[in-house]
Design an enzyme around this catalytic site. Structure first.
Site, mmCIF file in Angstrom:
data_model
loop_
_atom_site.group_PDB
_atom_site.id
_atom_site.type_symbol
_atom_site.label_atom_id
_atom_site.label_comp_id
_atom_site.label_asym_id
_atom_site.label_seq_id
_atom_site.Cartn_x
_atom_site.Cartn_y
_atom_site.Cartn_z
ATOM 1 N N GLU A 1 -22.797 -31.699 -13.313
ATOM 2 C CA GLU A 1 -22.305 -32.481 -14.448
ATOM 3 C C GLU A 1 -22.647 -31.722 -15.732
ATOM 4 O O GLU A 1 -23.814 -31.403 -15.971
ATOM 5 C CB GLU A 1 -22.955 -33.871 -14.477
ATOM 6 C CG GLU A 1 -22.290 -34.887 -13.559
ATOM 7 C CD GLU A 1 -22.939 -36.264 -13.636
ATOM 8 O OE1 GLU A 1 -22.225 -37.237 -13.917
ATOM 9 O OE2 GLU A 1 -24.157 -36.368 -13.418
ATOM 10 N N SER B 1 -31.869 -36.403 -15.720
ATOM 11 C CA SER B 1 -31.003 -37.273 -14.933
ATOM 12 C C SER B 1 -30.475 -38.441 -15.759
ATOM 13 O O SER B 1 -29.382 -38.935 -15.505
ATOM 14 C CB SER B 1 -31.769 -37.872 -13.755
ATOM 15 O OG SER B 1 -32.383 -36.877 -12.991
ATOM 16 N N ASN C 1 -24.889 -40.936 -11.596
ATOM 17 C CA ASN C 1 -26.023 -41.843 -11.422
ATOM 18 C C ASN C 1 -25.739 -43.223 -12.000
ATOM 19 O O ASN C 1 -26.327 -44.209 -11.569
ATOM 20 C CB ASN C 1 -27.287 -41.245 -12.055
ATOM 21 C CG ASN C 1 -27.905 -40.177 -11.160
ATOM 22 O OD1 ASN C 1 -27.542 -40.060 -9.981
ATOM 23 N ND2 ASN C 1 -28.823 -39.390 -11.697
ATOM 24 N N HIS D 1 -26.558 -31.099 -15.457
ATOM 25 C CA HIS D 1 -27.177 -31.977 -14.458
ATOM 26 C C HIS D 1 -26.838 -31.479 -13.061
ATOM 27 O O HIS D 1 -25.722 -31.675 -12.581
ATOM 28 C CB HIS D 1 -26.705 -33.426 -14.665
ATOM 29 C CG HIS D 1 -27.387 -34.398 -13.764
ATOM 30 N ND1 HIS D 1 -26.754 -35.489 -13.234
ATOM 31 C CD2 HIS D 1 -28.654 -34.427 -13.282
ATOM 32 C CE1 HIS D 1 -27.610 -36.145 -12.470
ATOM 33 N NE2 HIS D 1 -28.753 -35.533 -12.485
HETATM 34 P P1 NAI Z 1 -40.828 -31.979 -10.187
HETATM 35 O O1 NAI Z 1 -41.950 -32.885 -10.485
HETATM 36 O O2 NAI Z 1 -40.617 -31.518 -8.793
HETATM 37 O O3 NAI Z 1 -40.953 -30.667 -11.085
HETATM 38 C C1 NAI Z 1 -41.250 -30.688 -12.444
HETATM 39 C C2 NAI Z 1 -41.938 -29.370 -12.771
HETATM 40 O O4 NAI Z 1 -42.002 -29.233 -14.169
HETATM 41 C C3 NAI Z 1 -43.358 -29.286 -12.230
HETATM 42 O O5 NAI Z 1 -43.474 -28.114 -11.466
HETATM 43 C C4 NAI Z 1 -44.204 -29.215 -13.486
HETATM 44 O O6 NAI Z 1 -45.342 -28.396 -13.319
HETATM 45 C C5 NAI Z 1 -43.241 -28.629 -14.471
HETATM 46 N N1 NAI Z 1 -43.564 -28.949 -15.864
HETATM 47 C C6 NAI Z 1 -43.883 -30.140 -16.391
HETATM 48 N N2 NAI Z 1 -44.072 -30.031 -17.708
HETATM 49 C C7 NAI Z 1 -43.867 -28.739 -18.019
HETATM 50 C C8 NAI Z 1 -43.889 -28.018 -19.220
HETATM 51 N N3 NAI Z 1 -44.203 -28.619 -20.368
HETATM 52 N N4 NAI Z 1 -43.601 -26.710 -19.178
HETATM 53 C C9 NAI Z 1 -43.301 -26.118 -18.021
HETATM 54 N N5 NAI Z 1 -43.254 -26.758 -16.863
HETATM 55 C C10 NAI Z 1 -43.526 -28.050 -16.861
HETATM 56 O O7 NAI Z 1 -39.527 -32.690 -10.764
HETATM 57 P P2 NAI Z 1 -38.012 -32.469 -10.363
HETATM 58 O O8 NAI Z 1 -37.649 -33.393 -9.295
HETATM 59 O O9 NAI Z 1 -37.780 -31.017 -10.184
HETATM 60 O O10 NAI Z 1 -37.252 -32.974 -11.662
HETATM 61 C C11 NAI Z 1 -37.159 -32.190 -12.830
HETATM 62 C C12 NAI Z 1 -36.051 -32.731 -13.697
HETATM 63 O O11 NAI Z 1 -34.838 -32.708 -12.991
HETATM 64 C C13 NAI Z 1 -36.219 -34.176 -14.151
HETATM 65 O O12 NAI Z 1 -35.716 -34.299 -15.450
HETATM 66 C C14 NAI Z 1 -35.380 -34.950 -13.158
HETATM 67 O O13 NAI Z 1 -34.937 -36.173 -13.685
HETATM 68 C C15 NAI Z 1 -34.231 -33.995 -12.987
HETATM 69 N N6 NAI Z 1 -33.462 -34.133 -11.763
HETATM 70 C C16 NAI Z 1 -34.090 -34.374 -10.569
HETATM 71 C C17 NAI Z 1 -33.337 -34.497 -9.411
HETATM 72 C C18 NAI Z 1 -34.007 -34.714 -8.092
HETATM 73 O O14 NAI Z 1 -33.312 -35.073 -7.116
HETATM 74 N N7 NAI Z 1 -35.290 -34.499 -7.967
HETATM 75 C C19 NAI Z 1 -31.863 -34.391 -9.432
HETATM 76 C C20 NAI Z 1 -31.313 -34.059 -10.718
HETATM 77 C C21 NAI Z 1 -32.101 -33.969 -11.838
#
Ligand code: NAI
Ligand code: 3HC
Length: 707
Positions: free
Chosen positions: A450, A417, A488, A438
């Protein structure tokens, strides 16, 4: 012998005799829009048919992929050039010889109105018929509001005109919009055969104006009343006018109804909503034209990997599966992988529960989902999207693994993000393959993507990202690398403006209401409660050390988070959500916390009108929008508009913040900012681009040519 009635070779409408049928072909690429030359050509063709004894029937077809996509949208707002489309349609309908429309591809808006003015209609498979004018702030203005209800009844006509949806050939047949569906998709052969059949049967001229679709008066009145009561089109100008026109069709003679329709059409044409919606229509097509998509071929895209199965990873996996591609998901361990898979399944189970998907279809889709805890499973994928925790070292470690296992030429994308994608790319041996994708939450639903372009990425990788967007049916916007990219980055600034307003005296409830009344589906504090206040809190804590100590910092949200009030998921945030309610109610305790914070900050609260709230909220958005254009983060103002419309709920009928600023006048926006700057010069720093344009009397629109 074939007799060619002379039509000028330069005209987009040509006609030629095929036996007793005058074949009229509209050839006006790309979509056969009804520009002035087409209108002239159509009228001339009907004249030619009427004055030529060898002609017994007229067949209208479109060349290329469509029948007619509608009026030429580029002509709106320009001085009208005769003949007007309603007159052309009347001319067609008045023809003494049967006129047949043979439809393939799009017959939309004015295109369908031409077909409705014909006496018989045939469609072939793949045809798309509709009256989508409402999506452009208009109503069918070439007789559509009068002919469609007479042909298919008030209820069906209203449903088409108010939704703007397209129907296929079979549904059109069922509705009575067309008389026949061709056996093959050869529109010309089908049209000619149908015309000959009609001639052999001595089929008479049959005018839609005389059709009886409104004969059941009670049913028509009920449909009109129901449409009037529907709340869906809240705040929009043209839907109510569409209902008025159908009422006129029911109560007035045809010609009166046409005159009424014309008046309403012109009122819509002159409305700022029409200008905003037409801007949005062209802007969402312009964003596809990034320099890289013109200069490079996308790489092949057959298999996709997703790293992380959390909120975003699972949503992205669903989006990719829905596009028919196979997905390999990587997670940290077996438990996390099982959770990731369950997150994906949950989406499909929701669809099954709503009756929108069968268990079979779910099983077929999930057969394309593979999972592993080993990166080696990604050895053959064409593109990987990383969606792990928002933490630079964690992401860099993931990219080191991708660099190790992925085949040469694989595209390596991050869904970060905010993080510096150049810094992620730099830790790999192949920065030319690293790009930002994104997505927005929920990733399988939100249309915006994006495409973040780091310094060293190669053009064909960017082109591949745009190609992926097309496959996923998303709207891609090219963005440069910076903290928050386009969307953002603007969000951070206009939310801060809202926080300032809140601390200065407006309640979060008033701010949300003002923002909703402007046209956003939700206000900023409702959005925070929905997404979870803890997310922003974590970001604020992370940035505390680097924050400008002189910048104003409103602590109200922190006070709520310290109490564990994260919004809907905890039952309270800025609002109260008793017993899991989805809509919140105002919370007096929150108001007390705000009052205490004002006191702590030494602020005497003052009243703001809704208009003052909107002026500050929008000025902050527009000023930062100007900054991202000025810095080259966004290619053009229209890229900012599309980002805000598709990712942040900006009301489409206002065309996006930059288009909206043009309508307010950039000098006025700048004057507001300078006024606000008297209180807080650090926050309200006019963007150099805004100053330049305002001082030259120019507009953001002047910068919107293709970059
Ligand atoms: P989340 O915490 O729901 O999911 C992250 C996942 O990544 C977890 O399931 C975790 O087990 C896994 N993970 C962590 N390290 C890992 C690794 N080394 N190898 C494999 N899996 C791994 O987080 P979320 O919300 O899905 O965010 C993920 C990314 O997306 C972040 O960079 C966030 O900034 C971005 N993002 C989030 C948005 C949102 O609204 N939640 C919107 C747009 C982007
Ligand atoms: N007028 C002018 N240009 C049009 C146009 C129109 N009605 N419809 C499409 N175009 C242009 C697009 O801007 C694009 O131009 P570009 O290549 O320079 O970017 C090009 O045609 C191709 O369009 P798409 O990229 O959208 O092509 P697709 O094949 O994906 O879609 C379509 C084709 C389904 C016809 C789609 O373009 C569409 O929905 N067009 C608009 C249809 C519409 O809203 N018609 C109603 C117009 S209002 C009206 O008719 C008023 C009347 O009632 C009086």
């Amino acid at each position: 012998m074939e007799f060619d009635t002379a039509s000028p070779p330069s005209s987009p409408v040509t006609h030629a005799l095929r036996g007793k049928v005058l074949l009229v072909t509209i050839d006006n690429p790309p979509v056969n829009a009804l520009g002035v030359d087409v209108r002239r050509g159509l009228a001339a063709a009907i004249d030619a048919a009427d004055s030529n004894d060898a002609v017994e029937a007229v067949l209208i077809v479109g060349a290329g992929r469509n029948f007619i996509a509608g009026a030429d949208i580029r002509e709106f707002g320009k001085p009208p050039q005769p003949p007007a489309l309603p007159d052309v349609c009347n001319r067609i309908e008045a023809s003494a010889k049967p006129v047949i429309a043979a439809i393939h591809g799009a017959a939309l808006g004015g295109g369908l109105e031409v077909a409705l003015a014909a006496h018989y209609r045939i469609a072939v498979a793949g045809a798309k018929l509709g009256l989508p004018e409402v999506t452009l702030g208009l109503l069918p203005g070439a007789g559509g509001t009068q002919r469609a209800p007479r042909l298919i009844g008030a209820e069906a006509a209203l449903s088409l005109m108010l939704s703007g949806r397209h129907v296929g050939a079979q549904e059109a047949l069922k509705l009575g919009l067309v008389d026949r569906v061709g056996h093959s998709d050869d529109v010309l052969a089908e049209g000619i055969a149908y015309a000959q059949e009609l001639l052999a049967a001595r089929a008479p001229v049959r005018r839609t104006r005389d059709a009886h679709g409104l004969a059941d008066r009670a049913a028509s009145e009920a449909a009109i009343a129901a449409a009037r009561a529907a709340k869906k089109s809240h705040g929009l100008f043209s839907p109510q006018k569409i209902v008025d026109c159908v009422e006129a069709a029911l109560n007035q003679p045809f010609d009166e109804g046409l005159r009424f329709e014309r008046k309403q059409f012109v009122a819509c044409l002159d409305s700022p909503q029409r200008a905003g919606l037409v801007h949005a229509f062209f802007a969402e097509r312009e964003v596809q034209k990034a320099p890289e998509t013109r200069n490079a071929e996308p790489r092949p895209l057959r298999t996709v990997g997703v790293v992380g199965g959390g909120t975003m990873g699972a949503g992205i996996a669903v989006a990719v599966l829905d596009a028919g591609l196979p997905v390999t998901m990587i997670e940290r361990d077996d438990d996390a992988l099982a959770r990731g898979r369950a997150n994906v399944e949950k989406v499909y189970d929701g669809l099954i529960a709503k009756g929108r998907l069968s268990a079979d279809a779910k099983a077929q889709t999930l057969a394309r989902l593979d999972g592993s805890t080993s990166y080696d499973a990604l050895a053959n994928v064409d593109l990987v999207i990383e969606a792990v925790f928002e933490d630079l070292p964690v992401k860099q470690a993931v990219f080191a693994e991708l660099d190790r296992v992925c085949k040469p030429g694989a595209v390596l994308a991050t869904n970060t993000s905010y993080l510096d994608i150049d810094a992620i790319a730099a830790t790999t041996s192949r920065p030319q393959d690293v790009v930002g994708l994104h997505f927005f939450s929920p990733a399988n639903i939100m249309k915006l993507l994006e495409v973040v372009v780091p310094a060293r990425v190669s053009a064909d990788v960017v082109a591949t990202a745009f190609d992926l967007a097309k496959k996923l049916r998303k709207v891609p916007v090219r963005a440069g690398v910076c903290d928050g990219f386009i969307g953002n980055r603007l969000l951070a600034v206009y939310r801060t403006a809202a926080d300032h307003l809140m601390e200065d005296g407006a309640s979060p409830y008033q701010i949300d209401k003002a923002v909703r009344e402007f046209g956003f589906p939700m206000g900023p504090y409702q959005v925070i409660d929905l997404a979870g206040g803890d997310i922003g809190w974590a970001t604020r804590k992370r940035r505390a050390a680097t924050r400008d100590p002189n910048a104003r910092y409103v602590q109200i949200a922190d006070r709520l988070c310290e109490r564990g009030w994260f919004g809907q998921k905890t039952g309270r945030g800025f609002y109260l959500y008793p017993q899991g309610a989805r809509t919140g109610s105002p919370d007096p305790e929150v108001e007390a916390i705000i009052a205490a914070e004002r006191e702590r900050a030494g602020i005497a609260p003052r009243a703001f009108s809704d208009d003052e709230i909107i002026r500050r909220y929008l000025a902050a958005m527009v000023n930062e929008g100007a900054n991202v254009v000025h810095e080259g983060i966004a290619l053009r103002p229209l890229d900012v508009d599309v980002t805000l419309i598709y990712g942040y709920g900006f009301p489409r009928h206002r065309g996006g913040p930059m288009h909206y600023a043009d309508t307010v006048g950039l000098a006025n926006v700048l004057a507001d900012i300078r006024e606000f700057a008297k209180e807080d010069p650090l926050f309200w720093r006019p963007s150099p681009l805004l100053v330049d344009l305002a001082e030259r009397g120019a507009t953001f629109a002047s910068l919107n040519q293709s970059a």
